[in-house]
Design a protein around this motif. Structure first.
Motif, mmCIF file in Angstrom:
data_model
loop_
_atom_site.group_PDB
_atom_site.id
_atom_site.type_symbol
_atom_site.label_atom_id
_atom_site.label_comp_id
_atom_site.label_asym_id
_atom_site.label_seq_id
_atom_site.Cartn_x
_atom_site.Cartn_y
_atom_site.Cartn_z
ATOM 1 N N CYS A 42 0.856 -1.202 0.000
ATOM 2 C CA CYS A 42 0.000 0.000 0.000
ATOM 3 C C CYS A 42 0.885 1.244 0.000
ATOM 4 O O CYS A 42 1.191 1.820 1.043
ATOM 5 C CB CYS A 42 -0.903 -0.050 1.246
ATOM 6 N N GLU A 43 1.326 1.602 -1.182
ATOM 7 C CA GLU A 43 2.194 2.784 -1.300
ATOM 8 C C GLU A 43 1.345 4.047 -1.364
ATOM 9 O O GLU A 43 0.455 4.159 -2.212
ATOM 10 C CB GLU A 43 3.054 2.669 -2.564
ATOM 11 N N ILE A 44 1.637 4.988 -0.506
ATOM 12 C CA ILE A 44 0.916 6.265 -0.539
ATOM 13 C C ILE A 44 1.654 7.198 -1.497
ATOM 14 O O ILE A 44 2.842 7.470 -1.324
ATOM 15 C CB ILE A 44 0.828 6.893 0.875
ATOM 16 N N ARG A 45 0.927 7.672 -2.513
ATOM 17 C CA ARG A 45 1.589 8.471 -3.556
ATOM 18 C C ARG A 45 1.282 9.960 -3.456
ATOM 19 O O ARG A 45 1.960 10.777 -4.070
ATOM 20 C CB ARG A 45 1.169 7.945 -4.926
ATOM 21 N N ALA A 46 0.234 10.282 -2.723
ATOM 22 C CA ALA A 46 -0.088 11.709 -2.546
ATOM 23 C C ALA A 46 -0.844 11.883 -1.230
ATOM 24 O O ALA A 46 -1.546 10.978 -0.776
ATOM 25 C CB ALA A 46 -0.940 12.202 -3.712
ATOM 26 N N ILE A 47 -0.667 13.060 -0.643
ATOM 27 C CA ILE A 47 -1.363 13.390 0.608
ATOM 28 C C ILE A 47 -2.120 14.694 0.358
ATOM 29 O O ILE A 47 -1.498 15.714 0.027
ATOM 30 C CB ILE A 47 -0.361 13.607 1.763
ATOM 31 N N LYS A 48 -3.438 14.628 0.484
ATOM 32 C CA LYS A 48 -4.213 15.850 0.215
ATOM 33 C C LYS A 48 -4.890 16.299 1.515
ATOM 34 O O LYS A 48 -5.744 15.575 2.057
ATOM 35 C CB LYS A 48 -5.273 15.534 -0.837
ATOM 36 N N PRO A 49 -4.486 17.442 2.044
ATOM 37 C CA PRO A 49 -5.162 17.946 3.234
ATOM 38 C C PRO A 49 -6.569 18.413 2.866
ATOM 39 O O PRO A 49 -6.743 19.149 1.891
ATOM 40 C CB PRO A 49 -4.306 19.142 3.670
ATOM 41 N N VAL A 50 -7.579 17.945 3.596
ATOM 42 C CA VAL A 50 -8.963 18.367 3.364
ATOM 43 C C VAL A 50 -9.558 18.771 4.710
ATOM 44 O O VAL A 50 -8.939 18.545 5.751
ATOM 45 C CB VAL A 50 -9.821 17.229 2.731
ATOM 46 N N LYS A 51 -10.756 19.305 4.688
ATOM 47 C CA LYS A 51 -11.378 19.714 5.951
ATOM 48 C C LYS A 51 -11.566 18.483 6.847
ATOM 49 O O LYS A 51 -12.075 17.469 6.404
ATOM 50 C CB LYS A 51 -12.736 20.357 5.646
ATOM 51 N N GLY A 52 -11.074 18.579 8.071
ATOM 52 C CA GLY A 52 -11.256 17.466 9.027
ATOM 53 C C GLY A 52 -10.263 16.328 8.859
ATOM 54 O O GLY A 52 -10.376 15.310 9.534
ATOM 55 N N GLY A 53 -9.277 16.471 7.989
ATOM 56 C CA GLY A 53 -8.290 15.389 7.864
ATOM 57 C C GLY A 53 -7.525 15.390 6.562
ATOM 58 O O GLY A 53 -7.159 16.447 6.027
ATOM 59 N N PHE A 54 -7.336 14.199 6.030
ATOM 60 C CA PHE A 54 -6.490 14.026 4.840
ATOM 61 C C PHE A 54 -7.072 12.949 3.932
ATOM 62 O O PHE A 54 -7.727 12.017 4.405
ATOM 63 C CB PHE A 54 -5.071 13.601 5.251
#
Ligand SMILES: Cc1cc2nc3c(=O)[nH]c(=O)nc-3n(C[C@H](O)[C@H](O)[C@H](O)COP(=O)(O)OP(=O)(O)OC[C@H]3O[C@@H](n4cnc5c(N)ncnc54)[C@H](O)[C@@H]3O)c2cc1C
Length: 416
Positions: A130-142
């Motif tokens: 499970c490779e994480i390729r992007a992290i997107k901050p959104v309201k209340g988390g990611f």
């Protein structure tokens, strides 16, 4: 939605998950690991014996903008963690003089198994491949983008390591993702690694091992000196003493030399006297035999080639006083230019990483609240000897603890 996702199942990530669960027992916590299994680098550590800490922990063993010792001192020590919490008995390594701490079993597998058993009992999910390729901050988390899925979480702990040892899952890709998100990672360079030299400068020395002292020198100034066994290879010099100087390459690129004392037991005058005695004893032997009673042949011949002004075959008695003095000078102070640091494949640690300016004292991001960092992805590189794993455990504890606390609305939660 998952409460906390830990990106990376290495030493720091596994520890962060344990501590997050300890401080937020009700939380749903998941480790996302890129490889088919977690802890691959732990298994390789210390040649399979896992040098997990050192009894001589101090600032001088850590290099980078992140204050490793502040973090280490604020967390339980290796005995409390491994013995009291994980049930692993530790002992000083047989090379106890370096202060290295190992599991009593002398097996890395003991350490990894203890960590995984703890995670299983705590109910933390390990999701491999499970490779994480992007992290997107959104309201209340990611929102984390993996290969075939998007994972929503309230908090994230980034424990994805650096560039060193790509065969263990660490190729710097997460640092690239973070740079795109606005993080600064400074100049990245291999540490705890061999230093490259010109093959011409070490011609004939391949395979030679010699005990001595080695200093990193720049502009005539000694930056650091280490003792130990030097190992000469075709185009690099290695050995723990050299590994511990490798981090300096990042700062002194193109201006770094190794200055080696191959006979630290004696001062130069004493050594010269000794060489004069050998000269009398071996007077009729070929000149290259002057040092063969002191060093292995290849090294002895290498030094005499450099010391001799006259390249014609001569006997030892024909060597001039200047040539004997030059041989003594080379033994006490052999200087070789460093032309590079070895590649990531041979490096154990990454110099550089997320800089201290991007995080607060509790390892939470200043740019994206609710996001924490631990381990080698941070800008600190320790010496060889258990220092890097100790930082991974301690920073994992701190990030996990603060992240877990923040779920309960602790003092650090600014992401709500
Ligand atoms: C061969 C070798 C021997 C070593 N021996 C010792 C030793 O004896 N003592 C010592 O103190 N130090 C040693 N070190 C250094 C030490 O192992 C590391 O500094 C330490 O393991 C770092 O831990 P970490 O959790 O920060 O990162 P890592 O252990 O590197 O773990 C990071 C994990 O994240 C995963 N990952 C990476 N990117 C992603 C992504 N995008 N998504 C999901 N997962 C991802 C990786 O697959 C990896 O499992 C050694 C290093 C090497 C290479």
């Amino acid at each position: 939605m998952t409460d906390i996702v830990v990106i990376g199942g290495g030493a720091s990530g596994l520890t962060a998950a344990i501590y997050a669960k300890k401080y937020a027992p009700e939380a749903k916590i998941m480790i996302a690991e890129k490889l088919q299994r977690t802890g691959k680098k732990i298994i390789a550590a210390g040649n399979g014996k896992c040098n997990l800490s050192n009894i001589d922990l101090s600032d001088q063993h850590y290099h980078g903008t992140v204050d490793a010792m502040r973090i280490i001192c604020s967390m339980p020590d290796y005995k409390k963690y491994f013995t009291d919490e994980l049930g692993v008995i530790c002992t000083l390594g047989s090379e106890g003089r370096t202060g290295g701490v190992y599991p009593r079993s002398n097996s890395s597998a003991t350490v990894l198994s203890a960590l995984r058993l703890k995670l299983k009992r705590l109910g933390v999910e390990e999701r491999c491949d499970c490779e994480i390729r992007a992290i997107k901050p959104v309201k209340g988390g990611f929102i984390l983008s993996a290969k075939d899925e998007e994972i929503r979480c309230r908090k994230v702990i980034v424990a994805a390591g650096g560039y060193a040892g790509p065969s263990f899952g660490t190729d710097g890709s997460m640092l690239r993702v973070l740079k795109e998100m606005g993080y600064t990672a400074g100049k990245i360079c291999p540490a705890v690694a061999p230093l490259k030299v010109s093959p011409e400068d070490v011609k004939g020395l391949k395979g030679v091992r010699v005990k001595g002292t080695v200093s990193a020198v720049s502009g005539g100034k000694i930056l650091r000196t280490e003792n130990g066994e030097l190992q000469f290879n075709e185009n690099n010099i290695s050995g723990i003493c050299v590994f511990n100087l490798a981090y300096l390459y990042q700062r002194y690129e193109g201006r770094l030399k190794l200055r080696m004392d191959l006979y630290p037991e004696a001062e130069k005058a004493e050594l010269t006297e000794y060489l004069n005695i050998i000269k009398k004893q071996r007077r009729d032997l070929p000149a290259e035999e002057l040092l063969t009673g002191l060093f292995v042949r290849n090294l002895a011949v290498y030094i005499m080639k450099k010391a001799s002004a006259d390249k014609n075959a001569r006997t030892i008695s024909q060597l001039t006083g200047n040539e004997t003095a030059k041989a003594a000078e080379l033994i006490k102070s052999l200087e070789i230019n460093v032309i590079g640091c070895s590649g990531w494949q041979n490096a154990q640690v990454t110099m550089g990483g997320i800089e201290s300016s991007c995080i607060d004292d509790e390892l939470q991001s200043k740019l994206h609240r609710g996001m924490y960092f631990c381990g080698e992805i941070l800008d600190t590189a320790g010496d060889c000897g258990g220092y890097n794993l100790q930082f991974a455990w301690s920073s994992g504890m701190l990030a996990g603890m603060r992240c877990g606390e923040s779920l309960k609305g602790g003092k650090n939660d600014q992401s709500k």
